[in-house]
Motif scaffolding. Structure first.
Motif, PDB file in Angstrom:
ATOM      1  N   GLU A 177      88.260  41.609  49.134  1.00 39.06           N
ATOM      2  CA  GLU A 177      86.964  41.525  49.813  1.00 39.06           C
ATOM      3  C   GLU A 177      87.005  42.140  51.208  1.00 39.06           C
ATOM      4  O   GLU A 177      85.971  42.586  51.726  1.00 39.06           O
ATOM      5  CB  GLU A 177      86.468  40.084  49.889  1.00 39.06           C
ATOM      6  CG  GLU A 177      87.338  39.160  50.710  1.00 39.06           C
ATOM      7  CD  GLU A 177      86.798  37.738  50.787  1.00 39.06           C
ATOM      8  OE1 GLU A 177      85.581  37.547  50.949  1.00 39.06           O
ATOM      9  OE2 GLU A 177      87.627  36.803  50.697  1.00 39.06           O
ATOM     10  N   ALA A 182      80.633  42.858  50.374  1.00 46.19           N
ATOM     11  CA  ALA A 182      79.625  42.625  49.337  1.00 46.19           C
ATOM     12  C   ALA A 182      78.372  43.451  49.560  1.00 46.19           C
ATOM     13  O   ALA A 182      77.751  43.926  48.603  1.00 46.19           O
ATOM     14  CB  ALA A 182      79.269  41.138  49.298  1.00 46.19           C
ATOM     15  N   ALA A 201      80.822  36.418  42.366  1.00 43.08           N
ATOM     16  CA  ALA A 201      81.567  37.272  43.297  1.00 43.08           C
ATOM     17  C   ALA A 201      82.742  36.509  43.897  1.00 43.08           C
ATOM     18  O   ALA A 201      82.631  35.323  44.216  1.00 43.08           O
ATOM     19  CB  ALA A 201      80.651  37.769  44.415  1.00 43.08           C
ATOM     20  N   CYS A 215      77.402  37.497  49.887  1.00 46.64           N
ATOM     21  CA  CYS A 215      77.369  37.435  48.420  1.00 46.64           C
ATOM     22  C   CYS A 215      76.170  36.626  47.927  1.00 46.64           C
ATOM     23  O   CYS A 215      75.544  36.975  46.929  1.00 46.64           O
ATOM     24  CB  CYS A 215      78.665  36.825  47.894  1.00 46.64           C
ATOM     25  SG  CYS A 215      80.094  37.916  48.027  1.00 46.64           S
ATOM     26  N   ALA A 221      74.515  36.144  44.190  1.00 45.56           N
ATOM     27  CA  ALA A 221      75.573  35.620  43.323  1.00 45.56           C
ATOM     28  C   ALA A 221      75.282  34.157  42.997  1.00 45.56           C
ATOM     29  O   ALA A 221      74.941  33.368  43.873  1.00 45.56           O
ATOM     30  CB  ALA A 221      76.920  35.751  44.013  1.00 45.56           C
TER      31      ALA A 221
END
Length: 353
Positions: A177, A182, A201, A215, A221
């Motif tokens: 990440e 994201a 995610a 996210c 997400a």
């Protein structure tokens, strides 16, 4: 809390209780035996012992990801996918896992010439086998992967949409990440949502809570994998608890990658749970981190002072956070309660503390 249940009793109980696992990379359930077979098929010679051992020699997330991709590069034929599904079946049977949402990462394999449709077909064969042989429900989430950039992620989504495979229920954003924020993948996830796919995610694993927030807010997400950075952002942790937002936590994985914690006793899983967060328990990559799901339950019981009622709650959380109907969830809740009560009825000398 002093230890109430002996380890052998705890394992007996947890083997009897049906469980869900929602954060599990299918390729990472592969056994050493299968790795050696793949290596010999790929290179025409036995795998040196030191090379096998070197696969498990890492101490951070990039090192782990490099080993993960290296093992994928041992695959030479689409039928090799069946070999790790055999290991997958052994794993879910050993841990009495009756419902799984497993990640499949196709990018490295496609770069080695594998066809997505052929791979999806083999995976569906594995899903069918799990259902028939182990009475387990397996659903697949395709990793669009931040490791290979936006264009690749868009391509992976295109393939999922074109495949229309009922066993593939959504997409996930895996990988490092820190190297793939994201926000760079918002368009991919917005399109997936419009097409009716589920979205998860990885976040809060090695990056502060802003990664999780992106996210949720930009990718929409529905669950976060890991999410432990929330424990260090009190207002955000409180917000997650109030919204009953699901976090797929994998403590041993986090200890291996060592970003936030290096001892199980220091892991924030208990803090998240005590603050009302909607957490479920997972292994992430059992072979890589040398942990089965029942082992992970024992770890949180013995090292984080969970009570047995808390353990049962976490088991139920796994089904509640799953992508299935309320009626299906209720069936699993009932099965957990029945197995739990039955085990204690047959072990009257063991206290449920």
């Amino acid at each position: 809390m002093g230890m109430v249940m002996k380890k052998e009793d705890f394992y007996s109980l947890m083997k009897a209780v049906p469980k869900a696992e929602l954060h599990l990379h299918g390729e990472a359930v592969i056994s050493n035996k299968t790795i050696r077979q793949l290596y010999k098929s790929r290179f025409g010679k036995p795998m040196p012992k030191d090379e096998l051992e070197s696969l498990w020699d890492y101490d951070d997330l990039p090192g782990f990801l490099a080993s993960f991709i290296k093992i994928q590069n041992f695959f030479v034929d689409v039928n090799d996918i069946e070999s790790y599904f055999r290991d997958f079946g052994s794993y879910i049977e050993k841990n009495n896992i009756v419902y799984v949402e497993t990640f499949f990462s196709p990018t490295s394999l496609m770069r080695n010439g594998f066809d997505f449709h052929d791979m999806a077909t083999r995976i569906s064969d594995g899903v069918k086998c799990a259902r028939e042989k182990f009475n387990a429900t397996v659903k697949v989430i395709v990793d669009v992967s931040r490791s290979f950039g936006l264009e690749n992620a868009e391509h992976n989504l295109d393939l999922v949409l074109a495949e229309k495979n009922p066993d593939i229920i959504g997409i996930g954003l895996g990988g490092d990440e820190a190297k793939g924020p994201a926000r760079d993948y918002a368009s991919v996830f917005q399109r997936a949502k419009a097409e009716g796919l589920h979205r998860v995610a990885h976040a809060g694993e090695t990056v502060d809570s802003w990664s999780m927030k992106d996210c949720i807010n930009l990718l929409d997400a529905e669950r976060i994998g890991h999410g432990i950075s929330a424990a260090y952002d009190e207002p955000f942790m409180k917000e997650l608890a109030e919204k009953h937002y699901p976090l797929e936590v994998s403590p041993t994985s986090n200890i291996f990658t060592k970003h936030y914690v290096s001892r199980f006793e220091d892991h924030p899983f208990k803090k998240l749970y005590d603050n009302g967060c909607f957490v479920n328990l997972n292994t992430d990559d059992p072979t890589f981190f040398k942990v089965d799901l029942i082992d992970e339950y024992w770890n949180v019981y013995s090292k984080l002072n969970f009570k047995l009622d808390d353990i049962k709650k976490v088991v139920l959380n796994g089904f509640e956070a799953a992508f299935m109907s309320d009626a299906e969830k209720q069936g699993f809740y009932d099965a957990v309660e029945k197995a739990w009560n039955s085990w204690f009825a047959s072990h009257p000398d063991v206290k449920a503390c």
